[in-house]
Design an enzyme around this catalytic site. Structure first.
Site, short mmCIF file in Angstrom:
data_model
loop_
_atom_site.label_atom_id
_atom_site.label_comp_id
_atom_site.label_asym_id
_atom_site.label_seq_id
_atom_site.Cartn_x
_atom_site.Cartn_y
_atom_site.Cartn_z
N ASP A 1 87.64 -23.77 17.20
CA ASP A 1 88.57 -24.05 16.11
C ASP A 1 88.84 -22.81 15.26
OD1 ASP A 1 89.24 -26.64 16.70
OD2 ASP A 1 87.84 -27.55 15.29
N ARG B 1 97.12 -23.51 21.29
CA ARG B 1 96.85 -22.49 20.28
C ARG B 1 96.84 -21.07 20.85
NH1 ARG B 1 92.38 -25.95 16.79
NH2 ARG B 1 93.93 -27.12 15.59
#
Length: 413
Positions: free
Chosen positions: A296, A327
């Site tokens: 993350d 991402r």
């Protein structure tokens, strides 16, 4: 030194809400995260018939070990991955017909390994549109339990969901995992299950969960380590000092290890039992780092990487492609828009030194992309976000907090 108060952990709040709903008695949660994700989880519980009282700083949940009070319910999971994965699993342990749907963004994210395992355990569930994705209907009649094999290589949340529901089954669960990503999040789950009275056995890749009721608790939620990464990175980038109280060596969150990445890059890091302090030293070193367990924080590192004195290569992070957005692709797109040389592969990204130029960041509705590249903006005038409001998912007050940091450091807004 600037002290930054970080809101409660998203991961801990979601687990605590599940455990409180499943426990015998009434649980008090202190300092839970108040954001779109956590509110969505709480409202999902309410739709299922659980009694949840939300007051400032204190949420109270009346547990029901037998499962949802509602015999039929429709739950909107919004963008929340924990909501979308944990609540159908909780509902399966009850009795009734429960329908779950989510945002378009969450509909794209996978459920298949989890729902496949639930089917192997005898749960009657149907994916209403695309197999392995929301929307989903669960016709619940309890879970007998037994042995099951699970691939958690795309998300540790699949394993966490099964671990959490194990004590609500008739016979307990024996879960053998063939692959696992973000392992520290599983350690959070196991520790919190102990806090609510259930000890999980582990032998290698097999977890044994007893059929034993949870007990209600008075539980304080620690600050979110992933959110803290933006402010720690800001200190390392600008040569300032930031202290985050409530996070330290005693934290259960793996993302506290992001501070160690900053140390490798040349920042000074003090990790106490209950706080972490990062001081920038005026330069950042390039590095190669495996971030499988703290994925993350990949966008956070990518956003400050151009300012390092050598290449920054982040490896073993394929699972970041199936988060709120891809991402790796989002970081690549935005870094190139900033004029930064970048290469990427299936599970890695390499960023070369450059002075970023002004550009609009394509957030893709992803809170972590928005917050990460806001940190880049501390040293790059003219960076804007196409969707600044997406931070409400985990930190509605992020932009105000970053503006406060700028003001404290005498930096232009």
């Amino acid at each position: 030194m600037t002290v930054v108060e970080i809101p409660g952990s998203k991961s801990v709040t979601a687990r605590a809400l599940f455990l409180a709903a499943a426990a015998r008695g009434t649980t008090v949660l202190r300092q839970p995260l108040v954001s779109d994700d956590s509110e969505g989880f709480a409202e999902g519980l309410i739709a299922l018939g659980y009694r949840v009282d939300r007051q400032p700083g204190v949420w109270t949940v009346e547990g029901r070990p037998e499962g949802p009070a509602a015999e039929e319910a429709s739950v909107q999971c919004r963008d929340g991955a924990t909501t979308a994965r944990f609540l159908p699993t909780l509902a399966a342990a009850g009795h009734g017909v429960f329908r779950f749907d989510a945002s378009e963004q969450m509909r794209r994210r996978p459920l298949g390994p989890l729902t496949g395992a639930l089917r192997d355990l005898g749960v009657d569930l149907v994916h209403e549109a695309q197999e392995g994705h929301h929307p989903l209907t669960v016709r619940a009649d309890g879970i007998k339990g037994g042995a099951v094999t699970l691939d958690a290589g795309l998300s540790s949340q699949f394993l966490t969901a099964l671990l959490l529901v194990g004590p609500l089954t008739a016979e307990g669960l024996r879960i053998t995992v063939t692959d696992l990503v973000s392992a520290p999040y599983v350690e959070i789950t196991l520790a919190m299950m102990r806090d609510f009275g259930v000890e999980v056995g582990r032998e290698g890749d097999t977890f044994t969960v007893p059929a034993q009721p949870y007990e209600a608790a008075d539980y304080r939620v620690e600050p979110d380590a992933s959110t803290a990464s933006y402010f720690l990175a800001a200190a390392a980038l600008t040569g300032r000092t930031v202290t985050v109280p409530g996070l330290g060596s005693d934290s259960r969150q793996g993302d506290v290890a992001f501070a160690s990445v900053l140390r490798r890059m040349g920042a000074e890091v003090e990790l106490g039992r209950d706080s972490v302090t990062v001081t920038g030293r005026g330069r950042l070193r390039g590095l190669t780092v495996n971030m499988r367990d703290i994925s993350d924080t990949v966008p956070t590192l990518a956003a400050i990487a151009p300012f390092a004195d050598g290449p920054v290569r982040i490896e073993d992070v394929y699972n970041t492609r199936i988060k709120e957005c891809d991402r790796l692709d989002a970081c690549t797109e935005n870094l190139r828009a900033l004029g930064v040389p970048v290469e990427t592969g299936r599970d890695w990204i390499e960023i070369r030194p450059a002075q970023p130029r002004a550009a609009q960041i394509a957030c893709r509705g992803d809170h972590r992309i928005a917050m990460s590249f806001s940190v880049t903006g501390l040293l790059t005038p003219g960076i804007t976000l196409d969707d600044p409001g997406c931070v409400r998912k985990t930190f509605p007050g992020f932009h105000q907090a970053l503006a406060g940091l700028r003001a404290a450091w005498g930096m232009p807004a």
